[in-house]
Motif scaffolding. Sequence first.
Motif, PDB file in Angstrom:
ATOM      1  N   PHE A   1     -13.777   9.699   2.541  1.00 35.98           N
ATOM      2  CA  PHE A   1     -12.860  10.188   3.570  1.00 35.98           C
ATOM      3  C   PHE A   1     -11.880   9.092   3.994  1.00 35.98           C
ATOM      4  CE2 PHE A   1     -12.055  10.437   8.203  1.00 35.98           C
ATOM      5  CZ  PHE A   1     -11.222  11.556   8.212  1.00 35.98           C
ATOM      6  N   PHE A   2     -12.402   7.896   4.269  1.00 38.61           N
ATOM      7  CA  PHE A   2     -11.525   6.795   4.664  1.00 38.61           C
ATOM      8  C   PHE A   2     -10.554   6.430   3.540  1.00 38.61           C
ATOM      9  CE2 PHE A   2     -14.940   5.321   7.814  1.00 38.61           C
ATOM     10  CZ  PHE A   2     -14.264   5.898   8.886  1.00 38.61           C
TER      11      PHE A   2
ATOM     12  N   LEU B   1     -19.529  -0.642   9.638  1.00 44.11           N
ATOM     13  CA  LEU B   1     -18.777  -1.671   8.931  1.00 44.11           C
ATOM     14  C   LEU B   1     -17.643  -1.109   8.070  1.00 44.11           C
ATOM     15  CD1 LEU B   1     -21.645  -4.072   7.771  1.00 44.11           C
ATOM     16  CD2 LEU B   1     -20.126  -4.293   9.737  1.00 44.11           C
ATOM     17  N   ASP B   2     -17.772   0.145   7.631  1.00 43.04           N
ATOM     18  CA  ASP B   2     -16.750   0.736   6.764  1.00 43.04           C
ATOM     19  C   ASP B   2     -15.337   0.639   7.346  1.00 43.04           C
ATOM     20  OD1 ASP B   2     -17.393   1.475   4.204  1.00 43.04           O
ATOM     21  OD2 ASP B   2     -18.316   3.361   4.780  1.00 43.04           O
TER      22      ASP B   2
ATOM     23  N   ILE C   1     -12.511  -1.766   5.804  1.00 42.40           N
ATOM     24  CA  ILE C   1     -11.440  -1.067   5.074  1.00 42.40           C
ATOM     25  C   ILE C   1     -10.110  -1.191   5.793  1.00 42.40           C
ATOM     26  CG2 ILE C   1     -10.624   1.185   4.282  1.00 42.40           C
ATOM     27  CD1 ILE C   1     -13.538   1.972   3.835  1.00 42.40           C
ATOM     28  N   PHE C   2     -10.106  -0.913   7.109  1.00 36.71           N
ATOM     29  CA  PHE C   2      -8.853  -0.907   7.862  1.00 36.71           C
ATOM     30  C   PHE C   2      -8.649  -2.189   8.667  1.00 36.71           C
ATOM     31  CE2 PHE C   2     -10.136   3.614   7.522  1.00 36.71           C
ATOM     32  CZ  PHE C   2      -9.066   4.057   6.729  1.00 36.71           C
ATOM     33  N   GLY C   3      -9.706  -2.639   9.370  1.00 39.50           N
ATOM     34  CA  GLY C   3      -9.557  -3.823  10.212  1.00 39.50           C
ATOM     35  C   GLY C   3      -9.211  -5.068   9.419  1.00 39.50           C
ATOM     36  N   PHE C   4      -9.925  -5.298   8.318  1.00 41.76           N
ATOM     37  CA  PHE C   4      -9.666  -6.466   7.476  1.00 41.76           C
ATOM     38  C   PHE C   4      -8.721  -6.153   6.324  1.00 41.76           C
ATOM     39  CE2 PHE C   4     -14.143  -8.163   8.666  1.00 41.76           C
ATOM     40  CZ  PHE C   4     -13.660  -8.529   9.911  1.00 41.76           C
ATOM     41  N   GLY C   5      -8.362  -4.868   6.164  1.00 40.37           N
ATOM     42  CA  GLY C   5      -7.427  -4.482   5.107  1.00 40.37           C
ATOM     43  C   GLY C   5      -7.970  -4.703   3.707  1.00 40.37           C
ATOM     44  N   LEU C   6      -9.277  -4.542   3.510  1.00 36.50           N
ATOM     45  CA  LEU C   6      -9.894  -4.820   2.214  1.00 36.50           C
ATOM     46  C   LEU C   6      -9.951  -3.608   1.298  1.00 36.50           C
ATOM     47  CD1 LEU C   6     -12.861  -7.102   3.365  1.00 36.50           C
ATOM     48  CD2 LEU C   6     -10.678  -7.795   2.356  1.00 36.50           C
TER      49      LEU C   6
ATOM     50  N   ALA D   1     -17.075  -1.468  -0.524  1.00 38.32           N
ATOM     51  CA  ALA D   1     -18.152  -1.994  -1.356  1.00 38.32           C
ATOM     52  C   ALA D   1     -18.990  -3.018  -0.601  1.00 38.32           C
ATOM     53  CB  ALA D   1     -17.567  -2.620  -2.621  1.00 38.32           C
ATOM     54  N   THR D   2     -18.337  -3.890   0.160  1.00 34.85           N
ATOM     55  CA  THR D   2     -19.055  -4.909   0.923  1.00 34.85           C
ATOM     56  C   THR D   2     -19.956  -4.284   1.983  1.00 34.85           C
ATOM     57  OG1 THR D   2     -17.211  -6.462   0.594  1.00 34.85           O
ATOM     58  CG2 THR D   2     -18.785  -6.971   2.354  1.00 34.85           C
TER      59      THR D   2
END
Length: 471
Positions: free
Chosen positions: A40-41, A181-182, A186-191, A197-198
């Motif tokens: 979804f994210f 953590l998702d 994904i969005f906060g750290f832009g990964l 995966a992390t």
Amino acid sequence: MSAGASSYTRGSIFRHVSSLSITSAIGLFAIFAVDLVDVFFIAMLGHPELAAAVGFAGTALFFGAAIGIGLSIATSTVVAQSIGAGNRDEAARLATHGLMFGLFLTVPLTLLCLVYARSLLALLGAEGETLDLAVVYFRIVVASLPILGIGMAGTSILRAVGEARLSMWATIIAGLVNAILDPIFIFGFGLDLAGAATASVISRCTVAGLALYYIISRHQLIQRPRAIELVADLRQLSGIAVPSLITNLAGPLGAAYATTQMARFGTDAVAAAAVVGRITPVAFAGLYGLSGAIGPVASQNVGAGQTQRVTQTLRSGGLFVTLYVIPVAIAMFLLKDLLIGVFQLEDAAADLLRFYCTFIVISYWLYGLQLAANPMFTALRHPGYATISNIVRDLCLGIPLIYMGSQLFGAPGVLAGQAMGNMMAGILAFSIALWLAKRVEAGKNIDLPFACLKRRWHYYRALAPGVQHRG
């Protein structure tokens, strides 16, 4: 056994099966739901290539999960039978050696996957930017395969000794960790994919740590390895694990073939298949929970010589499947348009999800029968039957039906081919498992007549004192 543990040799079989299935399903739901939230994210990022990359990587990661399941089945089976026979020292020794056995297999496999990640994903049909993205996601997650093996084995040991609630909470807490953590990664750290995966890796560490803590603190089932008995125990574990591994690897092989066929119809089709692949375990978590419930209940009764309750366990599993699948299938049909909107699917991708919710979900009624039958084969010390069952489903039936379906009907035909194979195998497996259980109840022999096949496909020994086998 601790005060919190349960014995499945007394009381209502259906209550044991349904309670254990539901508690297991709640924990599995937490993990599967997070995988669905991942998609979804990722869909919110607006790039179909990202969802397709998760689809390709998820298919490859399915192999690692299948290995973890096979190892957990072997460990939980021998531990549950030792508990049922009243031998806690043997149960602790087998639990310890079972966890070690998992590490022996998963560490070298992880190294191979890290080295050949690109080749493996390209073999599934990934290419270009989608391949690059899939490799990044796959390498991060597959590095935690040994931890996944410990987590799966640990939670299965908890279920084997009757601690279904602790097993459930270990997976729920891990799922919550992943869900929190998702969005941060994904969005906060832009990964993007690397962040998803992390979060998955940290979640796996959580479930493994909690499972080990409960096993050690409440049951003292982890002890110092005994070198003099290690080899004999590894032989006993491998006698169940090897057929179980082959059993569970048939599924990823069939899924890999389905992915390569789906890739022929473009990135949108693979992205839609990735959504379907995440919706299915969430919707049918109860069936996967049932698969983990039949084994401990049947194994404790086998170990205690309560053979009449073994047949009741299988029948209760069939009843649970019926009561679970019908309302879920109706709900999926009614929610199909909502799901299409949530995951922002359009055109052919939307049609594929609509077809799944309308025609495919009901096929899990018969597929669930196989999920009940396979752990029964293992509980009766004949995991080779489960191996054959899955090979027939995924390779002998699945691949030809998927090929014909894709040729005749395109992407929907891939899903239809899989469903047809699942239904046919479910009827066959459940019928054979019921026949075997009735023979055991009647005190008749269920061993294969040919010694060479017996050694290769089965691990069989006297089930427990009081279980008679007459010709």
